[in-house]
Motif scaffolding. Sequence first.
Motif, PDB file in Angstrom:
ATOM      1  N   GLN A   1       6.404  57.795 -37.628  1.00 32.55           N
ATOM      2  CA  GLN A   1       5.749  57.338 -36.406  1.00 32.55           C
ATOM      3  C   GLN A   1       6.037  55.869 -36.137  1.00 32.55           C
ATOM      4  N   VAL A   2       6.077  55.054 -37.172  1.00 34.25           N
ATOM      5  CA  VAL A   2       6.417  53.639 -36.994  1.00 34.25           C
ATOM      6  C   VAL A   2       7.843  53.517 -36.459  1.00 34.25           C
ATOM      7  N   SER A   3       8.752  54.330 -36.958  1.00 36.50           N
ATOM      8  CA  SER A   3      10.141  54.319 -36.473  1.00 36.50           C
ATOM      9  C   SER A   3      10.215  54.731 -35.007  1.00 36.50           C
ATOM     10  N   VAL A   4       9.473  55.773 -34.660  1.00 42.57           N
ATOM     11  CA  VAL A   4       9.450  56.238 -33.259  1.00 42.57           C
ATOM     12  C   VAL A   4       8.849  55.163 -32.357  1.00 42.57           C
ATOM     13  N   ASP A   5       7.735  54.581 -32.781  1.00 43.79           N
ATOM     14  CA  ASP A   5       7.079  53.547 -31.974  1.00 43.79           C
ATOM     15  C   ASP A   5       7.985  52.333 -31.775  1.00 43.79           C
ATOM     16  N   THR A   6       8.694  51.935 -32.819  1.00 42.08           N
ATOM     17  CA  THR A   6       9.594  50.786 -32.730  1.00 42.08           C
ATOM     18  C   THR A   6      10.753  51.082 -31.780  1.00 42.08           C
ATOM     19  N   THR A   7      11.354  52.244 -31.934  1.00 43.44           N
ATOM     20  CA  THR A   7      12.455  52.638 -31.051  1.00 43.44           C
ATOM     21  C   THR A   7      11.962  52.743 -29.619  1.00 43.44           C
ATOM     22  N   SER A   8      10.793  53.321 -29.431  1.00 41.07           N
ATOM     23  CA  SER A   8      10.200  53.443 -28.104  1.00 41.07           C
ATOM     24  C   SER A   8       9.974  52.070 -27.471  1.00 41.07           C
ATOM     25  N   SER A   9       9.512  51.116 -28.250  1.00 42.14           N
ATOM     26  CA  SER A   9       9.278  49.759 -27.731  1.00 42.14           C
ATOM     27  C   SER A   9      10.585  49.086 -27.311  1.00 42.14           C
ATOM     28  N   ILE A  10      11.630  49.289 -28.095  1.00 41.38           N
ATOM     29  CA  ILE A  10      12.941  48.730 -27.731  1.00 41.38           C
ATOM     30  C   ILE A  10      13.441  49.390 -26.453  1.00 41.38           C
TER      31      ILE A  10
ATOM     32  N   ASP B   1      11.050  57.418 -21.979  1.00 43.41           N
ATOM     33  CA  ASP B   1      10.509  58.730 -21.598  1.00 43.41           C
ATOM     34  C   ASP B   1      11.260  59.866 -22.282  1.00 43.41           C
ATOM     35  N   LEU B   2      12.576  59.763 -22.322  1.00 43.86           N
ATOM     36  CA  LEU B   2      13.377  60.813 -22.959  1.00 43.86           C
ATOM     37  C   LEU B   2      13.053  60.924 -24.449  1.00 43.86           C
ATOM     38  N   LEU B   3      12.909  59.785 -25.118  1.00 38.67           N
ATOM     39  CA  LEU B   3      12.571  59.798 -26.545  1.00 38.67           C
ATOM     40  C   LEU B   3      11.202  60.434 -26.769  1.00 38.67           C
ATOM     41  N   LEU B   4      10.234  60.017 -25.995  1.00 35.12           N
ATOM     42  CA  LEU B   4       8.869  60.552 -26.185  1.00 35.12           C
ATOM     43  C   LEU B   4       8.799  62.030 -25.854  1.00 35.12           C
ATOM     44  N   GLU B   5       9.584  62.489 -24.882  1.00 32.34           N
ATOM     45  CA  GLU B   5       9.657  63.926 -24.580  1.00 32.34           C
ATOM     46  C   GLU B   5      10.233  64.692 -25.782  1.00 32.34           C
ATOM     47  N   LEU B   6      11.311  64.172 -26.352  1.00 32.97           N
ATOM     48  CA  LEU B   6      11.902  64.820 -27.533  1.00 32.97           C
ATOM     49  C   LEU B   6      10.914  64.903 -28.675  1.00 32.97           C
ATOM     50  N   GLU B   7      10.164  63.846 -28.879  1.00 34.05           N
ATOM     51  CA  GLU B   7       9.158  63.830 -29.954  1.00 34.05           C
ATOM     52  C   GLU B   7       8.060  64.852 -29.688  1.00 34.05           C
ATOM     53  N   GLU B   8       7.640  64.943 -28.439  1.00 30.03           N
ATOM     54  CA  GLU B   8       6.592  65.919 -28.079  1.00 30.03           C
ATOM     55  C   GLU B   8       7.068  67.349 -28.311  1.00 30.03           C
ATOM     56  N   ILE B   9       8.291  67.613 -27.922  1.00 31.02           N
ATOM     57  CA  ILE B   9       8.861  68.962 -28.076  1.00 31.02           C
ATOM     58  C   ILE B   9       8.978  69.334 -29.542  1.00 31.02           C
ATOM     59  N   SER B  10       9.329  68.369 -30.398  1.00 32.33           N
ATOM     60  CA  SER B  10       9.569  68.676 -31.798  1.00 32.33           C
ATOM     61  C   SER B  10       8.284  68.777 -32.625  1.00 32.33           C
ATOM     62  N   ASP B  11       7.171  68.333 -32.078  1.00 34.05           N
ATOM     63  CA  ASP B  11       5.900  68.406 -32.822  1.00 34.05           C
ATOM     64  C   ASP B  11       5.382  69.781 -32.935  1.00 34.05           C
TER      65      ASP B  11
ATOM     66  N   SER C   1      20.346  59.651 -35.633  1.00 31.00           N
ATOM     67  CA  SER C   1      21.023  58.759 -36.572  1.00 31.00           C
ATOM     68  C   SER C   1      20.171  57.589 -37.034  1.00 31.00           C
ATOM     69  N   ILE C   2      19.111  57.280 -36.331  1.00 30.62           N
ATOM     70  CA  ILE C   2      18.258  56.170 -36.763  1.00 30.62           C
ATOM     71  C   ILE C   2      16.927  56.671 -37.299  1.00 30.62           C
ATOM     72  N   ILE C   3      16.199  57.413 -36.511  1.00 29.55           N
ATOM     73  CA  ILE C   3      14.858  57.842 -36.942  1.00 29.55           C
ATOM     74  C   ILE C   3      14.951  58.905 -38.034  1.00 29.55           C
ATOM     75  N   ASP C   4      15.648  60.002 -37.762  1.00 27.20           N
ATOM     76  CA  ASP C   4      15.713  61.102 -38.729  1.00 27.20           C
ATOM     77  C   ASP C   4      16.470  60.719 -39.998  1.00 27.20           C
ATOM     78  N   LEU C   5      17.623  60.083 -39.831  1.00 26.02           N
ATOM     79  CA  LEU C   5      18.433  59.705 -40.988  1.00 26.02           C
ATOM     80  C   LEU C   5      17.699  58.698 -41.871  1.00 26.02           C
ATOM     81  N   ASN C   6      17.099  57.685 -41.254  1.00 27.10           N
ATOM     82  CA  ASN C   6      16.372  56.690 -42.042  1.00 27.10           C
ATOM     83  C   ASN C   6      15.168  57.295 -42.753  1.00 27.10           C
ATOM     84  N   LEU C   7      14.478  58.214 -42.110  1.00 27.32           N
ATOM     85  CA  LEU C   7      13.361  58.876 -42.774  1.00 27.32           C
ATOM     86  C   LEU C   7      13.861  59.618 -44.007  1.00 27.32           C
ATOM     87  N   GLY C   8      14.991  60.282 -43.884  1.00 25.79           N
ATOM     88  CA  GLY C   8      15.582  60.971 -45.026  1.00 25.79           C
ATOM     89  C   GLY C   8      15.938  60.007 -46.151  1.00 25.79           C
TER      90      GLY C   8
END
Length: 116
Positions: free
Chosen positions: A63-72, A106-116, A13-20
């Motif tokens: 990537q900026v969205s992922v990095d920002t969410t990851s930092s939070i 960790d969960l977010l970064l795992e999801l990102e790795e799997i989807s790449d 709802s944040i990363i994917d939707l906003n990218l769209g």
Amino acid sequence: MKPESFVKNTRSSIIDLNLGLYKEMFENGSEGQATDLYWKEALTFFSKLNQSEKDVFFKIIRQVSVDTTSSIFAVLDGVSEFEDQDQEFILSTKESNDCLNGSLQDLLLELEEISD
């Protein structure tokens, strides 16, 4: 809600939707329609890119969205902290006192790795 669901919902709802939304605005907007100087400049910049460069541009936004969410999530997990932070955060739902944070980053970064 489980931490995995929270991370999946955040990602969706944040990363994917906003990218769209950004893709829609850049691909279908025009400088003439924009009233804000920032958007006029951004749309002018985007219009000068070839398709390969546009693809890279959207990868950068993602990537900026992922990095920002990851930092939070890192702050919520206690992996990093704000300057002068003297207490840890606890993230839970109103209905349950179950703690969601601790592995969100960790969960977010795992999801990102799997989807790449």
